[in-house]
Write a protein that holds these residues in place. Structure first.
Motif, PDB file in Angstrom:
ATOM      1  N   VAL A  16      63.829  59.008  24.267  1.00 54.33           N
ATOM      2  CA  VAL A  16      62.824  58.041  24.647  1.00 54.33           C
ATOM      3  C   VAL A  16      62.764  56.857  23.697  1.00 54.33           C
ATOM      4  O   VAL A  16      62.668  55.711  24.133  1.00 54.33           O
TER       5      VAL A  16
ATOM      6  N   LEU B 137      66.655  51.647  32.055  1.00 60.40           N
ATOM      7  CA  LEU B 137      65.253  52.005  32.279  1.00 60.40           C
ATOM      8  C   LEU B 137      65.101  52.966  33.447  1.00 60.40           C
ATOM      9  O   LEU B 137      64.190  53.786  33.463  1.00 60.40           O
TER      10      LEU B 137
ATOM     11  N   LEU C 140      58.929  57.412  30.358  1.00 61.74           N
ATOM     12  CA  LEU C 140      59.418  56.253  29.617  1.00 61.74           C
ATOM     13  C   LEU C 140      58.504  55.907  28.455  1.00 61.74           C
ATOM     14  O   LEU C 140      58.961  55.352  27.461  1.00 61.74           O
TER      15      LEU C 140
ATOM     16  N   ASN D 190      58.202  58.499  36.277  1.00 63.04           N
ATOM     17  CA  ASN D 190      59.150  57.782  35.429  1.00 63.04           C
ATOM     18  C   ASN D 190      58.442  57.022  34.328  1.00 63.04           C
ATOM     19  O   ASN D 190      58.926  56.959  33.200  1.00 63.04           O
TER      20      ASN D 190
ATOM     21  N   THR E 114      65.759  54.745  24.417  1.00 61.77           N
ATOM     22  CA  THR E 114      65.651  53.808  25.532  1.00 61.77           C
ATOM     23  C   THR E 114      65.208  52.430  25.042  1.00 61.77           C
ATOM     24  O   THR E 114      65.779  51.407  25.412  1.00 61.77           O
TER      25      THR E 114
ATOM     26  N   PRO F 272      64.900  58.092  32.071  1.00 58.63           N
ATOM     27  CA  PRO F 272      63.858  59.087  32.307  1.00 58.63           C
ATOM     28  C   PRO F 272      64.298  60.226  33.205  1.00 58.63           C
ATOM     29  O   PRO F 272      63.902  61.381  32.983  1.00 58.63           O
TER      30      PRO F 272
END
Lengths: 168, 113
Positions: free
Chosen positions: B41, B75, A120, A116, B44, B79
Motif C-alpha cells: 500500500v 491505482l 488503497l 478498492n 502504491t 488493491p
C-alpha cells in the motif's frame, strides 16, 4: 447500440494514446482491436447509460470526480504518513485486528469502488465482502475502537458520502 | 523550465523516500498482513509519485499521457492483487495473523480462533 458505440470510442481513444502516432496501419489495427473489445465487454464499462437524467448525469459525475481527486490524494498521503510512522518507530507499537463494517451502498459498482478505496488507503485492507449483510471485513493495522459505529466513522464514512453522491 | 524541475525533484525524492520506508517496513513488521500493509500500500503511493515525476520530466504530450495511464493502472490493479493475496492466505490457512486484538472474520468463516 449507444452503449456499444461509446465503448468503441473510448477504447479507440486509449489505443491512440498508447500508439503515440496516427498513421494508416495504426488506425486499421485500432479499429479491429476496438471492435473485438466492444463485442465482448460493452456491458461492463457504461452501466448507467439509461439513467433518467441522461447525458446530464455523466456531466455531473465528471464534475464530482474532478472535485474528489484532490480530497482522495490528501487522505491517501495522510494515511501513508501514519503507516510510515509505525515503520520508523523504535519499537513498532500497533494493535492489528479484523473489524466488521456495514455499508449503506446498494449499487454493485459503488461497492466495488469503495472496497478498492479502502484498500488503497494505507492502514486498512479489505479482506472480504458479505453479500447477505452488506458488510466489509477489514484488516486494520491500528484498532483504536471496538465499536462498529465508531470504526465505520473512522474508516469508510467520508468515502461513502462521496460515492453516494456519484452513484445517485 | 525551473519550476518544472522543482516539481520533478519533489515527486522523485518523495517517491524514493516512500519506497525506502516500504522496504524497511517489509523487514520489521511481524506477520503477513501487516507486511502487506507496508509492502503493497505504501508502495502504491511511491510508484504513483515516481510515474508522475517521470511524466513531468519527459514533458511530451503522447509520452506523458502514456505514463499517466500506467500510473492509473497501478491505482486499479494494486488493491485487487493485495486483496486477493490477503484473502486467500486467510482462507487457505497459509498464514493466520500472529497478533490480533479483535477478529471478526473467523466468525464469518465459521471457525474458532
Amino acid at each position: 447500440m449507444k452503449q456499444k458505440f461509446l465503448t468503441f470510442i473510448i477504447a479507440f481513444a486509449i489505443w491512440i494514446v498508447f500508439a503515440g502516432k496516427i498513421t494508416s496501419d495504426v488506425l486499421i489495427i485500432g479499429v479491429g482491436a476496438g471492435l473485438i473489445t466492444t463485442v465482448f465487454f460493452h456491458n461492463m464499462l457504461l452501466r448507467s447509460i439509461n439513467h433518467p437524467k441522461g447525458w446530464f448525469n455523466y456531466f455531473r459525475v465528471l464534475l464530482v470526480v474532478i472535485v474528489f481527486i484532490p480530497v482522495f490524494f490528501y487522505e491517501v498521503l495522510v494515511a501513508a504518513l501514519k503507516v510510515s510512522r509505525h515503520v520508523i518507530e523504535k519499537k513498532p507499537s500497533f494493535c492489528p485486528g479484523i473489524v466488521k463494517v456495514k455499508t449503506k451502498l446498494t449499487n454493485i459498482t459503488a461497492i466495488t469502488i469503495l472496497a478498492n478505496l479502502i484498500t488503497l488507503t494505507p492502514g486498512t485492507l479489505t479482506l472480504d465482502f458479505d453479500i447477505a449483510e452488506r458488510a466489509y471485513y477489514i484488516h486494520w493495522i491500528d484498532v483504536r475502537t471496538r465499536e462498529e459505529v465508531e470504526a465505520r466513522k473512522e474508516i469508510i464514512e467520508q468515502f461513502e458520502k462521496w460515492l453516494e453522491v456519484i452513484f445517485r | 523550465m525551473v519550476i518544472r524541475e522543482i516539481f520533478f525533484y519533489f515527486f522523485m525524492i518523495t517517491g524514493g523516500i516512500f519506497a525506502a520506508i516500504t522496504v524497511i517496513g517489509l523487514i520489521r513488521f511481524p506477520d503477513v498482513y501487516t507486511r502487506i500493509h507496508a509492502a503493497a500500500v505504501v508502495l502504491t503511493i511511491s510508484a504513483f509519485f515516481l510515474t508522475i515525476g517521470i511524466a513531468i520530466y519527459v514533458w511530451d504530450f503522447y509520452l506523458s499521457l502514456k505514463i499517466l495511464l500506467i500510473s492509473l493502472f497501478f491505482l486499479i490493479s494494486n488493491p485487487m492483487a493485495t486483496h486477493s493475496i490477503a484473502r486467500s492466505s486467510y482462507r487457505k490457512k497459509i498464514a493466520l495473523p500472529a497478533i490480533r486484538t479483535i477478529d471478526a472474520y473467523s466468525d464469518f468463516i465459521g471457525e474458532d480462533q
